[in-house]
Design an enzyme around this catalytic site. Structure first.
Site, PDB file in Angstrom:
ATOM      1  CG  HIS A   1      53.370  27.653  98.339  1.00 53.45           C
ATOM      2  ND1 HIS A   1      52.625  27.379  97.214  1.00 53.45           N
ATOM      3  CD2 HIS A   1      53.747  26.461  98.853  1.00 53.45           C
ATOM      4  CE1 HIS A   1      52.562  26.055  97.081  1.00 53.45           C
ATOM      5  NE2 HIS A   1      53.238  25.480  98.052  1.00 53.45           N
TER       6      HIS A   1
ATOM      7  CE1 TYR B   1      61.477  34.798  96.263  1.00 55.61           C
ATOM      8  CE2 TYR B   1      62.003  34.935  98.600  1.00 55.61           C
ATOM      9  CZ  TYR B   1      61.077  34.917  97.585  1.00 55.61           C
ATOM     10  OH  TYR B   1      59.748  35.015  97.884  1.00 55.61           O
TER      11      TYR B   1
ATOM     12  CD  GLU C   1      52.703  21.557 100.257  1.00 48.56           C
ATOM     13  OE1 GLU C   1      51.563  21.136 100.295  1.00 48.56           O
ATOM     14  OE2 GLU C   1      53.496  21.275  99.376  1.00 48.56           O
TER      15      GLU C   1
END
Length: 103
Positions: free
Chosen positions: A56, A24, A84
Site C-alpha cells: 500500500h 513503481y 500512516e
DNA sequence: AGATTGACCGTGT
DNA sequence: GACACGGCCAATC
C-alpha cells in the site's frame, strides 16, 4: 531464497519507512530494472504478505493510488496511507512530501 | 515453450 | 490539463 526479481521487490518494499511512499518506477529502478514498473506491480499483485510487504506504500509515478489486492482496493489503500501519515493531495499522494527517495 | 496480460511510465496531440 | 499510443519487464495462462 529465490533471488528473483520478485524477491528483490519484496525486500525493497519492506524497507519503505512509515509515512512514506514509493513510485513503481522508483521501486523498479531499485530492483535493478528502471523500466520494469509493470513487473513490479505484478509482483505486488501476486504478493500475499501485506505485513512483510507494505504494497500500500507503493503508488503510481503521478501519486495516484492504483490496484491493491486487499480490502476494498484503492479505498482501503488510501485509508491506510492516510493513517500512516502520508500527505494526500486531492485524490492522490503528495509525492513532494511523502515520496521516499530511498535514502 | 508461446502468447497474453498487468497495481506502469513517458511522450505526443 | 486531459486523452491517446507505444514501449519495457516479469509473471501467469
Amino acid at each position: 531464497m529465490k533471488n528473483s526479481f520478485r524477491d528483490r521487490v519484496y525486500t525493497i518494499a519492506a524497507k519503505i519507512p512509515k509515512g512514506k511512499v514509493v513510485t513503481y518506477g522508483q521501486l523498479a529502478k531499485m530492483a535493478g530494472s528502471p523500466q520494469a514498473a509493470r513487473a513490479v506491480g505484478m509482483s505486488m499483485r501476486c504478493n500475499t504478505d501485506r505485513k512483510k510487504v507494505p504494497c500500500h506504500r507503493v503508488v503510481a509515478s503521478n501519486g495516484a493510488l492504483t490496484g491493491y489486492a486487499f480490502g476494498k482496493g484503492v479505498t482501503t489503500k488510501k485509508e491506510i496511507l492516510l493513517k500512516e501519515g502520508v500527505v494526500f493531495k486531492s485524490n492522490k499522494v503528495d509525492l513532494i512530501r511523502s515520496q521516499w527517495t530511498g535514502r
